[in-house]
Design a protein around this motif. Structure first.
Motif, PDB file in Angstrom:
ATOM      1  N   VAL A   1       0.855  -1.197   0.000  1.00  0.00           N
ATOM      2  CA  VAL A   1       0.000   0.000   0.000  1.00  0.00           C
ATOM      3  C   VAL A   1       0.888   1.243   0.000  1.00  0.00           C
ATOM      4  O   VAL A   1       1.854   1.329   0.744  1.00  0.00           O
ATOM      5  N   ASN A   2       0.561   2.211  -0.843  1.00  0.00           N
ATOM      6  CA  ASN A   2       1.220   3.512  -0.794  1.00  0.00           C
ATOM      7  C   ASN A   2       0.179   4.593  -0.561  1.00  0.00           C
ATOM      8  O   ASN A   2      -1.024   4.339  -0.647  1.00  0.00           O
ATOM      9  N   GLU A   3       0.652   5.786  -0.254  1.00  0.00           N
ATOM     10  CA  GLU A   3      -0.282   6.870   0.029  1.00  0.00           C
ATOM     11  C   GLU A   3      -1.150   7.141  -1.188  1.00  0.00           C
ATOM     12  O   GLU A   3      -0.701   7.077  -2.326  1.00  0.00           O
ATOM     13  N   GLN A   4      -2.421   7.449  -0.928  1.00  0.00           N
ATOM     14  CA  GLN A   4      -3.377   7.693  -1.999  1.00  0.00           C
ATOM     15  C   GLN A   4      -2.871   8.783  -2.942  1.00  0.00           C
ATOM     16  O   GLN A   4      -2.500   9.873  -2.524  1.00  0.00           O
ATOM     17  N   GLY A   5      -2.812   8.442  -4.235  1.00  0.00           N
ATOM     18  CA  GLY A   5      -2.418   9.419  -5.238  1.00  0.00           C
ATOM     19  C   GLY A   5      -0.932   9.688  -5.331  1.00  0.00           C
ATOM     20  O   GLY A   5      -0.512  10.544  -6.105  1.00  0.00           O
ATOM     21  N   LYS A   6      -0.118   8.973  -4.564  1.00  0.00           N
ATOM     22  CA  LYS A   6       1.328   9.187  -4.583  1.00  0.00           C
ATOM     23  C   LYS A   6       2.031   7.929  -5.077  1.00  0.00           C
ATOM     24  O   LYS A   6       1.933   6.874  -4.456  1.00  0.00           O
ATOM     25  N   ASP A   7       2.748   8.041  -6.196  1.00  0.00           N
ATOM     26  CA  ASP A   7       3.476   6.906  -6.735  1.00  0.00           C
ATOM     27  C   ASP A   7       4.717   6.609  -5.897  1.00  0.00           C
ATOM     28  O   ASP A   7       5.350   7.526  -5.367  1.00  0.00           O
TER      29      ASP A   7
ATOM     30  N   LEU B   1       4.716   1.737  -8.011  1.00  0.00           N
ATOM     31  CA  LEU B   1       3.568   1.244  -7.249  1.00  0.00           C
ATOM     32  C   LEU B   1       2.528   2.356  -7.173  1.00  0.00           C
ATOM     33  O   LEU B   1       2.783   3.428  -6.626  1.00  0.00           O
ATOM     34  N   THR B   2       1.363   2.116  -7.748  1.00  0.00           N
ATOM     35  CA  THR B   2       0.272   3.089  -7.762  1.00  0.00           C
ATOM     36  C   THR B   2      -1.002   2.424  -7.272  1.00  0.00           C
ATOM     37  O   THR B   2      -1.476   1.458  -7.880  1.00  0.00           O
ATOM     38  N   ASP B   3      -1.532   2.920  -6.158  1.00  0.00           N
ATOM     39  CA  ASP B   3      -2.771   2.368  -5.595  1.00  0.00           C
ATOM     40  C   ASP B   3      -2.710   0.846  -5.460  1.00  0.00           C
ATOM     41  O   ASP B   3      -3.653   0.127  -5.798  1.00  0.00           O
TER      42      ASP B   3
END
Length: 350
Positions: free
Chosen positions: A17-23, A43-45
């Motif tokens: 998981v990465n921060e929403q909207g942050k690649d 890594l996107t969403d």
């Protein structure tokens, strides 16, 4: 937590998981005794996308850090996390590469790159995580097993060496863990096996499964049949082996059904792969599935589909019912360890 949803015969993992909207950019590697594959992923969403990749001859560089630095220097987005799958046991962030006689540590990579989020994991552990990225089309099913199968899973992967890993099932997710089972003792059953054991004992300090279930193992079985059993080697095969990969030449001739010594070599290789696959399933109680990874199984799929592999796999004493319930698949994606390293990098804390 998010979960990658796959077909029932693939494992279930906690998703990166990465921060929403942050690649998030991840550098992944698959470091083997012969070659090193490196790739940059985005890594996107929770989804991985390959940005670029390159392949290096492992022995052409004085250190693995040099390879990483060269890859990063080629331009593009710099990675924020690094995970490398390595062919050897990782202990406290360090590994001595089994088939390369070279050491590597997470701290060495941190110092060379300035990136703090770094992990070394066993290459079979990386391959296990790579199962999360597979599509059903990247698997060849040798045996469907029970329709309601669940539980632990296992991977056996012959290539330059013989790797094995398990995936513990906690009732909700699978958790990969590495082993060094390929270095366990070779277990002969027949008179021919016993003769091969004696041959192995003369050549090596320990006669392990890796000595027969690997690319070099194919060559060793071939040499045993030539030198001890006196099987004929055609001059055309000698010439082909002199110009390329001996194991590939032997397996190719076997699949073409042309050279008896090659056919017998691969018959024994398939038998031993079936036997040790049975042992692995029993030790892991991997009722959820068995995956045949590494570089060799996809290339000899025709030999594995004849029924000989499954016949020897099922020779498990009184455990035939359990063995028969286990789904068995060949992993056809030779980059699964690379994608698995990227998957693991997505789980790291910055």
């Amino acid at each position: 937590m998010q979960t990658i949803k796959k077909q029932h015969y693939l494992p279930r993992f906690v998703a990166p998981v990465n921060e929403q909207g942050k690649d998030l950019y991840l550098l992944a590697g698959d470091l083997g005794g012969t070659k090193t594959n490196l790739a940059l992923f985005r890594l996107t969403d929770g989804e991985l996308d390959l940005v670029r990749e390159d392949k290096y001859a492992s022995r052409d560089y004085a250190s693995f850090s040099e390879i990483i630095q060269h890859f990063i220097s080629q331009g593009g987005q710099e990675p924020q996390r690094i995970c490398i799958g390595v062919a050897g046991p990782v202990v406290k962030g360090k590994v001595e590469l089994t088939n390369l006689a070279r050491e590597l540590s997470e701290d060495e990579i941190r110092q060379a790159t300035g990136i703090r989020a770094v992990a070394l994991i066993n290459d079979l552990e990386a391959t296990a995580y790579g199962l999360a990225t597979l599509s059903p089309g990247q698997l060849t099913t040798l045996h469907r097993g029970a329709a309601d199968n669940s539980g632990n899973m296992a991977i056996i992967a012959p290539g330059t060496g013989l790797g094995m890993a398990g995936l513990y099932w906690d009732g909700q997710y699978h958790h990969p863990f590495p082993t060094e089972g390929g270095h366990g003792d070779f277990a002969p059953r027949t008179e021919l096996d016993i003769a091969l054991l004696r041959y192995l004992q003369e050549k090596y300090e320990v006669a392990s499964w890796e000595r027969v279930i690997s690319g070099p193992g194919i060559v060793t079985i071939f040499q045993f049949l030539r030198d001890v059993k006196g099987m004929e080697v055609p001059s055309a095969l000698v010439a082909e082996m002199a110009t390329g990969d001996d194991a590939a030449a032997i397996s190719k001739a076997a699949m073409e059904g042309k050279v008896p010594i090659c056919m017998k070599t691969m018959e024994l290789f398939v038998r031993y792969l079936g036997r040790e696959s049975c042992n692995l399933v029993l030790k892991m109680k991997s009722t959820g599935g068995l995956f045949l990874g590494g570089g060799i199984p996809p290339k000899i799929a025709r030999l594995l589909e004849t029924g000989e592999f499954y016949h020897h796999y099922m020779q498990g004493d009184r455990m035939a019912e359990l063995l028969g319930s286990v789904p068995i698949h060949i992993v056809n994606n030779d980059k699964s360890a690379l994608w698995g390293a990227a998957y693991y990098a997505g789980l790291l804390a910055d």
